[in-house]
Design a protein around this motif. Sequence first.
Motif, PDB file in Angstrom:
ATOM      1  N   VAL A 289       0.840  -1.204   0.000  1.00 12.33           N
ATOM      2  CA  VAL A 289       0.000   0.000   0.000  1.00 12.33           C
ATOM      3  C   VAL A 289       0.871   1.248   0.000  1.00 12.33           C
ATOM      4  O   VAL A 289       0.661   2.185  -0.796  1.00 12.33           O
ATOM      5  N   ILE A 290       1.873   1.271   0.869  1.00 13.16           N
ATOM      6  CA  ILE A 290       2.738   2.445   1.002  1.00 13.16           C
ATOM      7  C   ILE A 290       3.525   2.690  -0.283  1.00 13.16           C
ATOM      8  O   ILE A 290       3.567   3.814  -0.797  1.00 13.16           O
ATOM      9  N   SER A 291       4.151   1.647  -0.812  1.00 11.10           N
ATOM     10  CA  SER A 291       4.946   1.823  -2.026  1.00 11.10           C
ATOM     11  C   SER A 291       4.055   2.109  -3.232  1.00 11.10           C
ATOM     12  O   SER A 291       4.458   2.841  -4.140  1.00 11.10           O
ATOM     13  N   GLY A 292       2.840   1.565  -3.236  1.00 11.02           N
ATOM     14  CA  GLY A 292       1.908   1.852  -4.332  1.00 11.02           C
ATOM     15  C   GLY A 292       1.501   3.316  -4.360  1.00 11.02           C
ATOM     16  O   GLY A 292       1.476   3.944  -5.422  1.00 11.02           O
ATOM     17  N   ILE A 293       1.206   3.865  -3.190  1.00  9.17           N
ATOM     18  CA  ILE A 293       0.869   5.290  -3.107  1.00  9.17           C
ATOM     19  C   ILE A 293       2.057   6.137  -3.563  1.00  9.17           C
ATOM     20  O   ILE A 293       1.909   7.103  -4.324  1.00  9.17           O
ATOM     21  N   GLY A 294       3.256   5.751  -3.115  1.00  7.51           N
ATOM     22  CA  GLY A 294       4.446   6.500  -3.506  1.00  7.51           C
ATOM     23  C   GLY A 294       4.714   6.433  -4.991  1.00  7.51           C
ATOM     24  O   GLY A 294       5.003   7.456  -5.631  1.00  7.51           O
ATOM     25  N   ALA A 295       4.624   5.239  -5.566  1.00 11.24           N
ATOM     26  CA  ALA A 295       4.880   5.084  -6.999  1.00 11.24           C
ATOM     27  C   ALA A 295       3.861   5.846  -7.828  1.00 11.24           C
ATOM     28  O   ALA A 295       4.201   6.472  -8.840  1.00 11.24           O
ATOM     29  N   GLY A 296       2.603   5.810  -7.398  1.00 11.86           N
ATOM     30  CA  GLY A 296       1.562   6.548  -8.124  1.00 11.86           C
ATOM     31  C   GLY A 296       1.803   8.043  -8.080  1.00 11.86           C
ATOM     32  O   GLY A 296       1.588   8.745  -9.075  1.00 11.86           O
ATOM     33  N   ALA A 297       2.273   8.535  -6.924  1.00 10.61           N
ATOM     34  CA  ALA A 297       2.559   9.967  -6.797  1.00 10.61           C
ATOM     35  C   ALA A 297       3.661  10.378  -7.762  1.00 10.61           C
ATOM     36  O   ALA A 297       3.568  11.418  -8.429  1.00 10.61           O
ATOM     37  N   VAL A 298       4.717   9.562  -7.856  1.00  7.84           N
ATOM     38  CA  VAL A 298       5.828   9.891  -8.759  1.00  7.84           C
ATOM     39  C   VAL A 298       5.407   9.740 -10.213  1.00  7.84           C
ATOM     40  O   VAL A 298       5.661  10.623 -11.046  1.00  7.84           O
ATOM     41  N   TYR A 299       4.753   8.633 -10.532  1.00  8.48           N
ATOM     42  CA  TYR A 299       4.355   8.359 -11.921  1.00  8.48           C
ATOM     43  C   TYR A 299       3.397   9.437 -12.435  1.00  8.48           C
ATOM     44  O   TYR A 299       3.626  10.047 -13.485  1.00  8.48           O
ATOM     45  N   GLY A 300       2.338   9.669 -11.686  1.00 10.50           N
ATOM     46  CA  GLY A 300       1.343  10.643 -12.127  1.00 10.50           C
ATOM     47  C   GLY A 300       1.918  12.045 -12.253  1.00 10.50           C
ATOM     48  O   GLY A 300       1.598  12.772 -13.200  1.00 10.50           O
ATOM     49  N   THR A 301       2.778  12.418 -11.318  1.00 13.66           N
ATOM     50  CA  THR A 301       3.375  13.753 -11.355  1.00 13.66           C
ATOM     51  C   THR A 301       4.272  13.933 -12.559  1.00 13.66           C
ATOM     52  O   THR A 301       4.206  14.953 -13.263  1.00 13.66           O
ATOM     53  N   CYS A 302       5.141  12.951 -12.810  1.00 19.57           N
ATOM     54  CA  CYS A 302       6.115  13.090 -13.898  1.00 19.57           C
ATOM     55  C   CYS A 302       5.431  13.107 -15.265  1.00 19.57           C
ATOM     56  O   CYS A 302       5.814  13.900 -16.138  1.00 19.57           O
ATOM     57  N   VAL A 303       4.424  12.265 -15.453  1.00 17.16           N
ATOM     58  CA  VAL A 303       3.691  12.278 -16.725  1.00 17.16           C
ATOM     59  C   VAL A 303       2.934  13.594 -16.876  1.00 17.16           C
ATOM     60  O   VAL A 303       2.972  14.239 -17.933  1.00 17.16           O
ATOM     61  N   GLY A 304       2.262  14.017 -15.805  1.00 18.64           N
ATOM     62  CA  GLY A 304       1.505  15.267 -15.862  1.00 18.64           C
ATOM     63  C   GLY A 304       2.406  16.468 -16.108  1.00 18.64           C
ATOM     64  O   GLY A 304       2.060  17.376 -16.871  1.00 18.64           O
ATOM     65  N   ASN A 305       3.584  16.482 -15.482  1.00 18.93           N
ATOM     66  CA  ASN A 305       4.513  17.588 -15.675  1.00 18.93           C
ATOM     67  C   ASN A 305       5.007  17.633 -17.118  1.00 18.93           C
ATOM     68  O   ASN A 305       5.171  18.714 -17.705  1.00 18.93           O
ATOM     69  N   ALA A 306       5.252  16.468 -17.705  1.00 23.29           N
ATOM     70  CA  ALA A 306       5.682  16.414 -19.106  1.00 23.29           C
ATOM     71  C   ALA A 306       4.604  16.967 -20.025  1.00 23.29           C
ATOM     72  O   ALA A 306       4.886  17.705 -20.975  1.00 23.29           O
ATOM     73  N   LEU A 307       3.354  16.619 -19.750  1.00 21.81           N
ATOM     74  CA  LEU A 307       2.246  17.118 -20.570  1.00 21.81           C
ATOM     75  C   LEU A 307       2.149  18.635 -20.512  1.00 21.81           C
ATOM     76  O   LEU A 307       1.831  19.290 -21.503  1.00 21.81           O
TER      77      LEU A 307
END
Length: 422
Positions: free
Chosen positions: A110-128
Amino acid sequence: MSEAINRPASYRWTQLILGIIAMAMIANLQYGWTLFVDPIAAKHGWSRAAIQVAFTIFVLTETWLVPIEGWFVDKFGPRPVVIVGGVLCGLGWFINSFADSLALLYLAAVISGIGAGAVYGTCVGNALKWFPDRRGLAAGLTAAGFGAGSAVTIIPISAMIATRGYQDAFLYFGIGQGIIVVLVALFLSRAPEHKKGDAVANVQQTKREYKPSEVLREPVFWLMYLMFVMVAAGGLMATAQLGSIARDFKVFDVQVSMMGLTLPALTFALAIDRVLNGLTRPFFGWVSDQIGREPTMFIAFAIEAVGILALFHYGHNPFAFVILTGIVFFAWGEIYSLFPSTCADTFGSKYATANAGLLYTAKGTASLLVPLSAVLASVTGGWYAVFLVASGLNAGAALLAWFVLKPMRAKHMSKPAMTESK
């Protein structure tokens, strides 16, 4: 106020590279997990099925919470969200290093999933946001980092597991990856707000900015969501059971020589997956920047549909098995560049991270459908029905892209710009 008003033009490429590095550092949370399953089972005597529940938990928390994390990004910028994400990713693997119960293993997921989602979503969104004129390429390069990270570190992780045990691998790589993500986050900046018409793009873009609450009321969003689920589930149905399929096709350990390498057919196929599943994301993203999102979707999804059927009919030949699995992987991974860029084109840049996060939850939905492939194979006594359904889902998505999504998006984006409601 934007943090990057007076930055040079090259600055956005630095932001893109930082995002790719962060994505590479969280890749092993998903792609490296398979290395730990057997050592964990051997030490604690837990069943593989019970251990893999942790992976399912990870995928669900990594995908379904991205819209919430994206909202924080859109409001507060990428830096604080990625810092928290890096800390959680490191903490998750730290807990895995001493977890002596399934409950602790699941908590770490749960903890690592929340962390990975935060990084993944942020980096893709920032690129867009930084690349409104090249969204497909930018999202594709960022998403490719998610696969490239495992390719770079898979050997040292395997070596540490073999020499020092899986606990040390979890501990040291978890802390190391988390620290690098946090350091990268310190240099991330919020993208400036681009005025409509500032960026020259070959694809049509919306005239207004849609909030997440508005996006959920738009039929075109739900069509994209359905297509994302169809393609993701179709590809996973054909690839998630690849080991079992290779055994049934009697090519599992048959040696194949290609490009100066000789490897067992399945090993070769999985090695090609790491390369092509990363390459396809920027490639098809770039293509979509040139010819449009829907035509690119039609081409990629149609190739996937044909490739899956060809794999079933000709995959009993070891050489054909390797080549055709490569085609299937190549025509599948592009969903992680095409759908985020299409979403930003359709609903605007301002809330792109949260909106793309809403669409990204389709990955979690698709993952819930994948176990049905094993059930379908068991009920029908073979893989024919699985391949037929997987191919049909991709063919259906290709037709929807051309005949339904294209005119629906054109009508949607012809709406006049509106003043945002407060």
